[in-house]
Write an enzyme that holds these catalytic residues in place. Sequence first.
Site, PDB file in Angstrom:
ATOM      1  CG  HIS A 159      -3.640  -3.688   2.959  1.00  0.00           C
ATOM      2  ND1 HIS A 159      -2.751  -3.197   3.883  1.00  0.00           N
ATOM      3  CD2 HIS A 159      -4.262  -2.613   2.423  1.00  0.00           C
ATOM      4  CE1 HIS A 159      -2.837  -1.869   3.915  1.00  0.00           C
ATOM      5  NE2 HIS A 159      -3.746  -1.485   3.038  1.00  0.00           N
TER       6      HIS A 159
ATOM      7  CD  GLU B  88      -1.350  -6.303   5.051  1.00  0.00           C
ATOM      8  OE1 GLU B  88      -1.081  -6.555   3.850  1.00  0.00           O
ATOM      9  OE2 GLU B  88      -1.510  -5.141   5.474  1.00  0.00           O
TER      10      GLU B  88
ATOM     11  CB  CYS C 285      -0.987  -0.050   1.170  1.00  0.00           C
ATOM     12  SG  CYS C 285      -2.422   0.997   0.872  1.00  0.00           S
TER      13      CYS C 285
HETATM   14  N1  GLN Z   1      -1.727   6.695   2.878  1.00  0.00           N
HETATM   15  C1  GLN Z   1      -1.903   5.931   1.688  1.00  0.00           C
HETATM   16  C2  GLN Z   1      -3.277   6.122   1.082  1.00  0.00           C
HETATM   17  O1  GLN Z   1      -4.175   6.586   1.716  1.00  0.00           O
HETATM   18  C3  GLN Z   1      -1.655   4.462   1.935  1.00  0.00           C
HETATM   19  C4  GLN Z   1      -2.613   3.824   2.859  1.00  0.00           C
HETATM   20  C5  GLN Z   1      -2.149   2.486   3.376  1.00  0.00           C
HETATM   21  O2  GLN Z   1      -0.961   2.185   3.362  1.00  0.00           O
HETATM   22  N2  GLN Z   1      -3.064   1.700   3.886  1.00  0.00           N
HETATM   23  O3  GLN Z   1      -3.496   5.790  -0.053  1.00  0.00           O
END
Ligand code: GLN
Length: 541
Positions: free
Chosen positions: A504, A506, A378
């Site tokens: 994600h 995970e 992410c």
């Molecule tokens: N801050 C980034 C976004 O909002 C990544 C978010 C995250 O890593 N969950 O896109």
Amino acid sequence: MPKYVFVTGGVISSVGKGTLAASIGKILAVRGVKVDFLKIDPYVNVDAGTMNPYVHGEVYVTADGGETDLDLGWYERFTGITMSRLNNLTTGQVFSSVIEKERRGEYLGQCVQIIPHVTDEIKSRIRAVAERRGADVVVVEIGGTVGDIEGLPFYEAARQMRLEEETLFVHVALVIYHEATKEMKTKAFQHSLQELRRIGIQPDVIVARSPTMITEEVRRKLALFGTLPKEAVFCSYNVSPVYRLPLVLEEQGLGDYVARKLGLPNQPDWTGWRKVVELYDRATGSVRIALCGKYAALEDSYVSIREALGHAAAHLGVRAEVVMVDAEALERDPAKVESLRSFDGILVAPGFGRRGAEGKIAAISYARRSGTPFLGICFGMQLAVVEFARNVLGLEGANSTELDQSTPHPVIDLLPEQKGVTAMGGTMRLGEHEVLIREGTLAHRVYKTSSVRRRHRHRYEVNPDYWEVLRKGGLVFSGTSPDGRRVEVIEIPDHPFFVASQFHPEFSSTVESPEPLFLAFVDAARRFRAERAAAVASQSL
Ligand code: GLN
């Protein structure tokens, strides 16, 4: 009729209610019982999305886009049952719904009170979980510690349900080891039992949490103070991996006791589970993984990532040694980046905001230049794009607009649908979405399919205005959204393993079924380690 197992906790928070509730669910599931879970969080937030992971631990994202308590992750990892936002209930949800009903006039003429209006709302939410998948048993974990003011309406609802449903109350509390007298002390445990009884709950089962197995004397004492037979007292001691806990409790007779009490089938089949626990026992050698993030001090901040690395390593027959690398420390002292040399793989974690971001970029840069296997998740993917733009393409000052609104090269920018969104709660791009995987890429070799569904939680994405220049410079977009307008996976082909995902992975890993991207990353780390060892050996010849 569904049955309900309530899990309450005493003496301290973080006493292990989550893994105990997950273990009880597992113990029932291996008996062929259809289980479901509810985590009750007595805080006033509507969900965990607006809380600080540094204090409360990671925000767990469900397939249906709930931003929930991390205990739902334990339920999924132990049982493989997909959780939904319904499986996490907070005071915020209960009160906003009661207040909405009051405004709509549903309680017209009545004085709206904690009992019965709030407790009725709680009970109906608990029962709704049973309906979700037609569960035989719902394991309801009440967060916090018995005696907390904010927990009272929930304990009261649970107390009432004892009259209305078939229930079983499990109380877990800490037995304190007193160094000075080298004794296990039960006084605090006794007080938590008294507190529970004061609010009208007599437990059916007691679980002592302690570093090692309790003595018979402690067991006898707890039974006496709990007004229970000794057979109803169990011990959750420290085990590794934590997936051994259901087996340990089963051996003590917990499964048999609970099944008999609730009149449930009582022929457990542990074959599959024993096999995965044995994988951890049989693992030889290790891989050292740097987990680079800013919530460095609290282990629970990245619990799903740590566990997913552990699942992958166990299935590959190695031990994952996961070392937290504080992104802020790298940011303050760039020379520290050289310390990454001791790692076989570098994982840059999800995150938000400026703090530590340059440190993460430095870690990514090191991984790219040194050929160290890299997995970005992410925010970790977004920063990998920033690093590539700055250091490979020479786009000076390239950045995400989350970090620098006036960057000359906004390679990461707000999702178009996010422009104009101002409310913070539950407004990100959330939950499971389809991801198309391009053939001929590393991601395709990893997933062996051209479509996967993975969970998301973000507001920013790779800016389409920069796709062409990024691609021309050698960055491969190996995963996209089905409409082709979002980048989901990036990779660098002339690197042993440099992959990052907007989703994600995970949240899609269980101990019985590790997530492929984690498997591939840990495998690459293992190869990297072996190659380096071989190089050192040949040098010393
Ligand atoms: N801050 C980034 C976004 O909002 C990544 C978010 C995250 O890593 N969950 O896109």
